[in-house]
Design an enzyme around this catalytic site. Sequence first.
Site, PDB file in Angstrom:
ATOM      1  CG  ASN A  52     -21.254  10.042 -18.716  1.00  0.00           C
ATOM      2  OD1 ASN A  52     -21.130   9.771 -19.863  1.00  0.00           O
ATOM      3  ND2 ASN A  52     -20.679  11.352 -18.223  1.00  0.00           N
ATOM      4  CG  ASP A  53     -22.232  13.483 -16.046  1.00  0.00           C
ATOM      5  OD1 ASP A  53     -21.336  12.347 -15.658  1.00  0.00           O
ATOM      6  OD2 ASP A  53     -21.432  14.429 -16.165  1.00  0.00           O
ATOM      7  CD  GLN A  69     -22.273  14.265 -21.306  1.00  0.00           C
ATOM      8  OE1 GLN A  69     -21.353  14.120 -21.370  1.00  0.00           O
ATOM      9  NE2 GLN A  69     -23.124  15.268 -22.052  1.00  0.00           N
ATOM     10  CD1 TRP A  77     -17.993   9.119 -21.236  1.00  0.00           C
ATOM     11  CD2 TRP A  77     -16.196   9.396 -22.592  1.00  0.00           C
ATOM     12  NE1 TRP A  77     -17.661  10.526 -21.496  1.00  0.00           N
ATOM     13  CE2 TRP A  77     -16.810  10.541 -22.302  1.00  0.00           C
ATOM     14  CE3 TRP A  77     -15.335   9.133 -23.527  1.00  0.00           C
ATOM     15  CZ2 TRP A  77     -16.205  11.614 -22.753  1.00  0.00           C
ATOM     16  CZ3 TRP A  77     -14.800  10.241 -24.146  1.00  0.00           C
ATOM     17  CH2 TRP A  77     -15.114  11.574 -23.746  1.00  0.00           C
ATOM     18  CB  SER A 115     -22.109  17.660 -18.043  1.00  0.00           C
ATOM     19  OG  SER A 115     -22.248  16.154 -18.070  1.00  0.00           O
ATOM     20  CD  GLU A 238     -15.384  15.520 -13.745  1.00  0.00           C
ATOM     21  OE1 GLU A 238     -15.024  15.389 -15.117  1.00  0.00           O
ATOM     22  OE2 GLU A 238     -15.955  14.398 -13.245  1.00  0.00           O
ATOM     23  CD1 TRP A 327     -16.248   9.808 -13.458  1.00  0.00           C
ATOM     24  CD2 TRP A 327     -16.497   8.601 -15.462  1.00  0.00           C
ATOM     25  NE1 TRP A 327     -17.071  10.510 -14.489  1.00  0.00           N
ATOM     26  CE2 TRP A 327     -17.059   9.702 -15.606  1.00  0.00           C
ATOM     27  CE3 TRP A 327     -16.486   7.549 -16.369  1.00  0.00           C
ATOM     28  CZ2 TRP A 327     -17.774  10.028 -16.993  1.00  0.00           C
ATOM     29  CZ3 TRP A 327     -17.011   8.049 -17.803  1.00  0.00           C
ATOM     30  CH2 TRP A 327     -17.638   9.053 -17.835  1.00  0.00           C
TER      31      TRP A 327
HETATM   32  C1  FRU Z   1     -18.533  14.003 -15.106  1.00  0.00           C
HETATM   33  C2  FRU Z   1     -17.977  14.286 -16.837  1.00  0.00           C
HETATM   34  C3  FRU Z   1     -18.212  15.895 -16.652  1.00  0.00           C
HETATM   35  C4  FRU Z   1     -17.992  15.805 -18.500  1.00  0.00           C
HETATM   36  C5  FRU Z   1     -18.833  14.588 -18.847  1.00  0.00           C
HETATM   37  C6  FRU Z   1     -18.462  13.881 -20.024  1.00  0.00           C
HETATM   38  O1  FRU Z   1     -19.035  12.434 -15.105  1.00  0.00           O
HETATM   39  O2  FRU Z   1     -16.511  13.993 -16.682  1.00  0.00           O
HETATM   40  O3  FRU Z   1     -17.358  16.430 -16.285  1.00  0.00           O
HETATM   41  O4  FRU Z   1     -18.984  16.826 -18.909  1.00  0.00           O
HETATM   42  O5  FRU Z   1     -18.684  13.603 -17.786  1.00  0.00           O
HETATM   43  O6  FRU Z   1     -18.955  12.846 -20.555  1.00  0.00           O
END
Ligand code: FRU
Length: 525
Positions: A52-53, A69, A77, A115, A238, A327
């Site tokens: 992800n991020d 991530q 995830w 993140s 976030e 998401w």
């Molecule tokens: C954003 C998030 C962040 C967190 C991460 C976890 O997409 O929810 O806030 O650090 O993903 O994977």
Amino acid sequence: MKIIKSILTITLASVLYPVAGIADVNAQSHDSTEAMTYRPVYHFSPPQNWTNDPNGLVFYDGKYHIFYQYNPEGDTWGHMSWGHATSQDMMKWEHEPVALQDYPNGDGTSTMFFSGTAVADKNNTSGLAKKAGKIPLVAIYTAHIDSAGRGISQSQSMAYSIDGKSFTRYEHNPLIDLHTTDFRDPKVFWHEESKRWIMIVAQPLDHRLQFYASPDLKKWSLLSEFGDKLGDKSKIWECPDVFELPVENENGTRKWVVTLSGGHPQQKGNFGMQYFVGHFDGKTFTADPLSYPLYIDYGKDFYAGIIFNNLPDNDQRKIMIGWENSWEYAAATPTKGFRGQMSVPRELSLYKNEKGEYRLRSFPVKEVSNYRGNILATQNSVAVTGSKLLNSVGGKALDISFVIKRSAAEQAGIKLLKHGEYQTLVYYNKIDNTLKIDRTKSGNVSFSPKFPSVESVPLSDDVSDIAIRILVDHNSVEVFANEGKQVLTELVFPVSDKVTYELFSTDVATTFKNLNVWEMKAAME
Ligand code: FRU
């Protein structure tokens, strides 16, 4: 309750939308879906598994670094760790070993690396480099500690590397601990004016951002808070960032911008990125009175974007990369061998719009154009009524640009990745003066009810021409209008590799000017 809400935000999509829909499409006698992985060729994606991020975008030791991530164990995830890759140009990435790997604490709890950010500590303010001349690469992340049924805690911690590859966890972690469940995504940068480090970090459920300062990356003190009054609060907040930009055509004016990930401009319940423009005095961010909420991208697949730290002194650009996914359905997208990818790097700039308000624009960095290969079509001007096949254009990695001369036509634009009745439409819609992307018939859309949709971005009515640039890359369509004043980023999953492209104009003729279509060369293996 708070804990539940937080976990739900992250994992709901994976629970609700297990991988589905691939079978439906294959059943419809499309030639090549079985072989299609949907892996993009000039967008960053992990070698395998889930991302992800983007985390810690930084220029260090002569290279761009992306940390991201990453789940080393699967394509949904979980086990959040920091993957790592390096590049000479932000386009062609070499995969590096996982930088920060989740671990059990030995007492039944486990720590995941959420993140954060990475900085090159050029002056060794942290003292983490023991040998003269070495620059520590410091990763500041959220330690997400799961006590298996006894609660969750999120605090800010760090790890450092001297060789830019292998990291050591700082022995006195955490750096900041509020003993809370939702406190995450630190972004740190060196603030030259006050000669200290500044961190912006989110308290997502409270829609609050906090600023901290530190002389050495180790001791942090709270400076101020921002939030609760302004902006879109339909989703938690976030992944914040903060940076300064010059204002175009206003010699000497500089403004500060705060960005964050939260709600989406049209589709309530969806995810997007918003921003605020104002002033940061080294302690407090004060937003100018603009018509908030303001959004960076009106597509559904641009989230968690942050900008690079420590670009070379002769490069003043602010360059953002975002997670190109949502998401809402990220766990169900029908990619094979990997899941999740990044947008192309985008340069951010500030301009004043026709009402005199500051606005952000974002446009692919010039390095993207270096991957243009053969030119497949080029035309100064073409008038289209109905549809016009671009018969020399095919393939799924393209850089397309043209200008739409506004006409009496209700809709004018382009059909992308067309195969039979499947197509993705990008068009100007006269009735509501918007630019739209329609992926309702783009291919495999059945893996989530949240996926098929039409997104719109409002256009200003003071221009007669609409300049469009579209980057197509297998499962990705990024649309930049008017040099990035309007942006739409969306994933698509076409059903075939045999695709065509058509310009179209409903009912009456529309003139398309300066049409250029380049094949894009692969940047990633
Ligand atoms: C954003 C998030 C962040 C967190 C991460 C976890 O997409 O929810 O806030 O650090 O993903 O994977």
